[in-house]
Design an enzyme around this catalytic site. Sequence first.
Site, PDB file in Angstrom:
ATOM      1  N   GLU A 154      10.442   8.139 -11.005  1.00 45.49           N
ATOM      2  CA  GLU A 154      10.022   7.815 -12.372  1.00 45.49           C
ATOM      3  C   GLU A 154       8.522   7.586 -12.454  1.00 45.49           C
ATOM      4  O   GLU A 154       7.915   7.039 -11.534  1.00 45.49           O
ATOM      5  CB  GLU A 154      10.719   6.538 -12.845  1.00 45.49           C
ATOM      6  CG  GLU A 154      12.127   6.781 -13.304  1.00 45.49           C
ATOM      7  CD  GLU A 154      12.794   5.518 -13.801  1.00 45.49           C
ATOM      8  OE1 GLU A 154      12.143   4.446 -13.832  1.00 45.49           O
ATOM      9  OE2 GLU A 154      13.976   5.597 -14.161  1.00 45.49           O
ATOM     10  N   CYS A 191       1.701   4.806 -14.630  1.00 40.10           N
ATOM     11  CA  CYS A 191       2.228   4.101 -13.467  1.00 40.10           C
ATOM     12  C   CYS A 191       2.952   5.113 -12.583  1.00 40.10           C
ATOM     13  O   CYS A 191       3.957   5.702 -12.992  1.00 40.10           O
ATOM     14  CB  CYS A 191       3.175   2.991 -13.934  1.00 40.10           C
ATOM     15  SG  CYS A 191       3.937   2.092 -12.581  1.00 40.10           S
ATOM     16  N   CYS A 196      12.686   2.519  -1.536  1.00 35.91           N
ATOM     17  CA  CYS A 196      11.699   1.596  -0.945  1.00 35.91           C
ATOM     18  C   CYS A 196      12.339   0.901   0.247  1.00 35.91           C
ATOM     19  O   CYS A 196      13.538   0.640   0.239  1.00 35.91           O
ATOM     20  CB  CYS A 196      11.250   0.564  -1.979  1.00 35.91           C
ATOM     21  SG  CYS A 196       9.853  -0.442  -1.412  1.00 35.91           S
ATOM     22  N   CYS A 236      12.559  -6.307  -1.918  1.00 36.63           N
ATOM     23  CA  CYS A 236      12.165  -7.532  -2.622  1.00 36.63           C
ATOM     24  C   CYS A 236      13.351  -7.962  -3.490  1.00 36.63           C
ATOM     25  O   CYS A 236      13.945  -7.140  -4.189  1.00 36.63           O
ATOM     26  CB  CYS A 236      10.913  -7.295  -3.463  1.00 36.63           C
ATOM     27  SG  CYS A 236       9.501  -6.761  -2.469  1.00 36.63           S
ATOM     28  N   CYS A 270      13.660  -7.151  -7.305  1.00 38.55           N
ATOM     29  CA  CYS A 270      13.279  -5.807  -7.734  1.00 38.55           C
ATOM     30  C   CYS A 270      14.464  -4.865  -7.652  1.00 38.55           C
ATOM     31  O   CYS A 270      15.130  -4.770  -6.620  1.00 38.55           O
ATOM     32  CB  CYS A 270      12.128  -5.305  -6.854  1.00 38.55           C
ATOM     33  SG  CYS A 270      11.762  -3.561  -7.114  1.00 38.55           S
ATOM     34  N   CYS A 298       8.676  -2.902 -16.061  1.00 38.97           N
ATOM     35  CA  CYS A 298       8.394  -2.961 -14.638  1.00 38.97           C
ATOM     36  C   CYS A 298       9.666  -3.204 -13.857  1.00 38.97           C
ATOM     37  O   CYS A 298      10.530  -3.966 -14.260  1.00 38.97           O
ATOM     38  CB  CYS A 298       7.403  -4.078 -14.383  1.00 38.97           C
ATOM     39  SG  CYS A 298       6.885  -4.117 -12.708  1.00 38.97           S
TER      40      CYS A 298
END
Length: 402
Positions: free
Chosen positions: A147, A162, A169, A173, A176, A400
């Site tokens: 994205e 962004c 990933c 975290c 997230c 975000c």
Amino acid sequence: MTTPSADRTTRPPVATPGGTPVSQPDEAGDRLTADERARILAKSALFNPPDAALPDGRRDLVGLSREELAAELAAIGEAPFRTKQLWHWIYHQGVTDFARMSSIARPLQAKLAERFVVGRPETVVAQTSDDDTRKFLFRFRDRQEAETVYIPDPEEDRGAVCLSSQVGCTLSCRFCHTGTQTLVRNLGAAEIVGQFMGVRDAYGEWPSPKGETPRLLSTIVLMGMGEPLYNYANVAKAMTIVMDNEGIALSRRRITLSTSGVVPMMDRAGAELGVNLAVSLHAVRDELRDELVPLNRKYPIAELMAACRRYPGASNARRITFEYVMLRGVNDSEADARELVRLIAGMPAKVNLIPFNPWPGSAYQTSTRAAIERFARIVNDAGFAAPVRAPRGRDILAACGL
Ligand code: SF4
């Protein structure tokens, strides 16, 4: 990429005159050695994208450095000046069809088209939010997707793109959503630059024949999916292309790289790219940050802050941004705010307070308005800007990933 807490450095931190603890350097440059960087880069290379060649053997010219582009052209017997010419068409004009490159003679246009393409990722979805934030889902040649979000400035005719740096990933975290997806692979330089070029295509933001270029896409933030410093080679190559004065020509001041704190690579990014730095801090004590940002077990807060203090180019005009997601009853107390102020004392810094954006299955709630305001006031009173980031693009789930 989580590591056991036993990995943590055993050398005790020392206090600066301002009282902020930092790691002691030693002659070997502490753990921030070439060896450690080499280890990170070698591990990252295992997740590199597939070869850039198409099934028909043609090669994508997007994502090549100038030197690589020159080598491709030399290999087909073309003179060095063609590199500059092609670079201009690809990155300044945004042209993808060799037949439209009017300064190149037709026989050479045909020769180039036989061997090369000027590629773009495929746009699978482009959604526009009520607040004009726009989310793109791009698909790459091996059908992996990432994205990209365009966030317009509500006050002016400009905005930030962004970009994602990885598919998935490694860092997990806790707050997230992306962290729930395992790392599939790194994005290549072509795919990182390609996201920006794809968004430019969507906004028709390439120079007109009169040379006018609207500047809607005025900044890049590397804050999408992935940890950019775990894909440093491709990110650095992509940003070098984006900053090239004869192409897209975005100044390093208009690029912000956001990291969870890959300390050894922060030094390198600062020295080599000199882009703005944002740090996903989110907690001011190691015990909590170990939980929220597990990378902290490897590079704890004192080391992270030391790396921020020596980050090249940081100044009051180019402050380091500390991202701080506000989690109700977890990291939003007055004591947390005061400790944050102590950690960043004397640094050219600002703090972005991000109300948590809950996702299905997330373990946290967003802080109350009162708690956020109280926190912001303490940071503000200490002389640091502490804007509360307004959620953007919530209706299209572009807010975000935090
Ligand atoms: S916050 Fe960034 S580094 Fe952490 S899991 Fe999410 S995408 Fe990865």
